[in-house]
Design an enzyme around this catalytic site. Sequence first.
Site, PDB file in Angstrom:
ATOM      1  N   SER A  81       0.848  -1.198   0.000  1.00 51.68           N
ATOM      2  CA  SER A  81       0.000   0.000   0.000  1.00 51.68           C
ATOM      3  C   SER A  81       0.877   1.240   0.000  1.00 51.68           C
ATOM      4  CB  SER A  81      -0.901   0.007   1.236  1.00 51.68           C
ATOM      5  OG  SER A  81      -1.427   1.312   1.398  1.00 51.68           O
ATOM      6  N   HIS A  91      -1.227  -1.293  -4.322  1.00 51.69           N
ATOM      7  CA  HIS A  91      -2.507  -1.042  -3.646  1.00 51.69           C
ATOM      8  C   HIS A  91      -2.614   0.457  -3.369  1.00 51.69           C
ATOM      9  CE1 HIS A  91      -5.983  -2.162  -1.118  1.00 51.69           C
ATOM     10  NE2 HIS A  91      -5.552  -1.218  -0.287  1.00 51.69           N
ATOM     11  N   ASP A 125      -4.853   3.576  -1.968  1.00 51.45           N
ATOM     12  CA  ASP A 125      -5.938   3.872  -1.034  1.00 51.45           C
ATOM     13  C   ASP A 125      -6.490   5.280  -1.214  1.00 51.45           C
ATOM     14  OD1 ASP A 125      -6.104   1.490   0.699  1.00 51.45           O
ATOM     15  OD2 ASP A 125      -4.005   1.954   1.124  1.00 51.45           O
ATOM     16  N   MET A 183      -9.132   8.079  -0.066  1.00 48.66           N
ATOM     17  CA  MET A 183      -9.969   8.431   1.104  1.00 48.66           C
ATOM     18  C   MET A 183     -10.524   9.839   0.934  1.00 48.66           C
ATOM     19  SD  MET A 183      -7.381   7.153   4.059  1.00 48.66           S
ATOM     20  CE  MET A 183      -6.682   5.508   4.044  1.00 48.66           C
ATOM     21  N   HIS A 243      -8.437   0.997  -4.021  1.00 49.98           N
ATOM     22  CA  HIS A 243      -9.367   0.765  -2.910  1.00 49.98           C
ATOM     23  C   HIS A 243     -10.046   2.093  -2.574  1.00 49.98           C
ATOM     24  CE1 HIS A 243      -9.616  -0.379   1.693  1.00 49.98           C
ATOM     25  NE2 HIS A 243     -10.812  -0.258   1.122  1.00 49.98           N
ATOM     26  N   MET A 258     -12.233   4.319  -0.477  1.00 44.66           N
ATOM     27  CA  MET A 258     -12.881   4.522   0.828  1.00 44.66           C
ATOM     28  C   MET A 258     -13.586   5.866   0.748  1.00 44.66           C
ATOM     29  SD  MET A 258      -9.755   3.064   3.096  1.00 44.66           S
ATOM     30  CE  MET A 258      -8.674   3.140   1.683  1.00 44.66           C
ATOM     31  N   MET A 264     -11.385  -5.834   5.448  1.00 42.29           N
ATOM     32  CA  MET A 264     -10.613  -4.926   6.307  1.00 42.29           C
ATOM     33  C   MET A 264     -10.295  -5.618   7.629  1.00 42.29           C
ATOM     34  SD  MET A 264     -10.210  -2.326   4.410  1.00 42.29           S
ATOM     35  CE  MET A 264      -9.153  -1.553   5.621  1.00 42.29           C
ATOM     36  N   GLY A 317      -9.001   3.947   7.083  1.00 46.46           N
ATOM     37  CA  GLY A 317      -8.705   5.369   7.254  1.00 46.46           C
ATOM     38  C   GLY A 317      -7.241   5.669   7.504  1.00 46.46           C
ATOM     39  N   GLY A 352      -3.061   3.929   7.956  1.00 44.00           N
ATOM     40  CA  GLY A 352      -2.096   2.830   7.956  1.00 44.00           C
ATOM     41  C   GLY A 352      -1.531   2.665   9.356  1.00 44.00           C
ATOM     42  N   GLY A 353      -0.790   1.608   9.554  1.00 44.29           N
ATOM     43  CA  GLY A 353      -0.051   1.435  10.805  1.00 44.29           C
ATOM     44  C   GLY A 353      -0.870   0.986  12.006  1.00 44.29           C
ATOM     45  N   ASP A 393      -6.575  -6.508   4.286  1.00 39.33           N
ATOM     46  CA  ASP A 393      -6.050  -5.145   4.293  1.00 39.33           C
ATOM     47  C   ASP A 393      -6.024  -4.558   5.698  1.00 39.33           C
ATOM     48  OD1 ASP A 393      -5.231  -2.630   3.617  1.00 39.33           O
ATOM     49  OD2 ASP A 393      -6.999  -2.113   2.418  1.00 39.33           O
ATOM     50  N   GLY A 394      -4.815  -4.352   6.209  1.00 40.77           N
ATOM     51  CA  GLY A 394      -4.631  -3.664   7.489  1.00 40.77           C
ATOM     52  C   GLY A 394      -3.883  -4.496   8.511  1.00 40.77           C
ATOM     53  N   GLY A 403       1.277  -2.065   4.101  1.00 42.30           N
ATOM     54  CA  GLY A 403       1.757  -0.686   4.010  1.00 42.30           C
ATOM     55  C   GLY A 403       3.018  -0.491   4.822  1.00 42.30           C
TER      56      GLY A 403
HETATM   57  C1  DX5 Z   1      -6.355   1.481   5.558  1.00 41.69           C
HETATM   58  C2  DX5 Z   1      -5.917   1.164   4.154  1.00 41.69           C
HETATM   59  C3  DX5 Z   1      -4.790   0.211   4.102  1.00 41.69           C
HETATM   60  C4  DX5 Z   1      -3.528   0.696   4.744  1.00 41.69           C
HETATM   61  C5  DX5 Z   1      -2.781  -0.513   5.222  1.00 41.69           C
HETATM   62  O1  DX5 Z   1      -7.522   2.189   5.542  1.00 41.69           O
HETATM   63  O2  DX5 Z   1      -6.984   0.613   3.415  1.00 41.69           O
HETATM   64  O3  DX5 Z   1      -4.547  -0.227   2.773  1.00 41.69           O
HETATM   65  O4  DX5 Z   1      -2.723   1.451   3.887  1.00 41.69           O
HETATM   66  O5  DX5 Z   1      -1.688  -0.091   5.938  1.00 41.69           O
HETATM   67  P1  DX5 Z   1      -0.938  -1.022   6.985  1.00 41.69           P
HETATM   68  O6  DX5 Z   1      -0.451  -2.223   6.225  1.00 41.69           O
HETATM   69  O7  DX5 Z   1       0.187  -0.146   7.467  1.00 41.69           O
HETATM   70  O8  DX5 Z   1      -1.921  -1.382   8.051  1.00 41.69           O
HETATM   71 ZN    ZN Z   2      -6.511  -0.382   1.394  1.00 40.54          ZN
END
Ligand code: DX5
Ligand code: ZN
Length: 215
Positions: free
Chosen positions: A7, A32, A34, A36, A65, A67, A136, A141, A143-144, A174-175, A196
Amino acid sequence: MPIIAPSLLASNFLNLEAECKMLNESQADWFHLDVMDGRFVPNISFGPMLIEFFRKATTKVCDVHLMIEEPEKYTEAFKKAGADNLTVHIEACRNLHRNIQQIKELGMKAGVAINPHTPVESLKDILADIDQVCMMSVNPGFGGQSFIPYTLTKIKELRKMIDERSLNVKIEIDGGVTVANAKSIIDAGADVLVAGNTVFKATDPIATIAQLKAI
Ligand code: DX5
Ligand code: ZN
């Protein structure tokens, strides 16, 4: 072998050309991306304009993706930007079946994403029409965040639903995916790992992608 989808949300935006080059040279399968909107999720990232740049920087699959609220308004824009896979959230679509047809008519693979609170059964009537489910494993919303353990039960449930009907639908997680939990996710029945922070904050991202790929 799992499909690895780093990501770019966790990448260094001041150095995107180098980040794309690194991914191109790695065993990553998909980019990937994202999107938002600050409404469906409490964060704003990027839109079709940036995806156009990613498209030019790679021949890998661009897995977008969304969101966002009212994703049907932007289907064409993301097609034009170069999305190969377009995923919409079940929670954001009043007419999900129509949205999925629209994505497929434009020649993209169609995905449906479900939040941690959304039951797997809610996919039952759309499953035969889609190419992938983005499950999910954190609240969307940011990462991390940490992987929500109950997701493993949901993956097994979805795997069973897909296999019982002999459908060709990929399960994307994802996540919070890490090198440490990736095996349990794959063993539960996932096909695609989004990662990510695990990739981009690693001291050696290429080696980390190779480790995930080898699971
Ligand atoms: C969160 C995103 C993810 C995010 C994943 O809303 O959809 O794709 O970037 O990040 P990590 O792998 O750091 O949880
Ligand atoms: Zn995502």
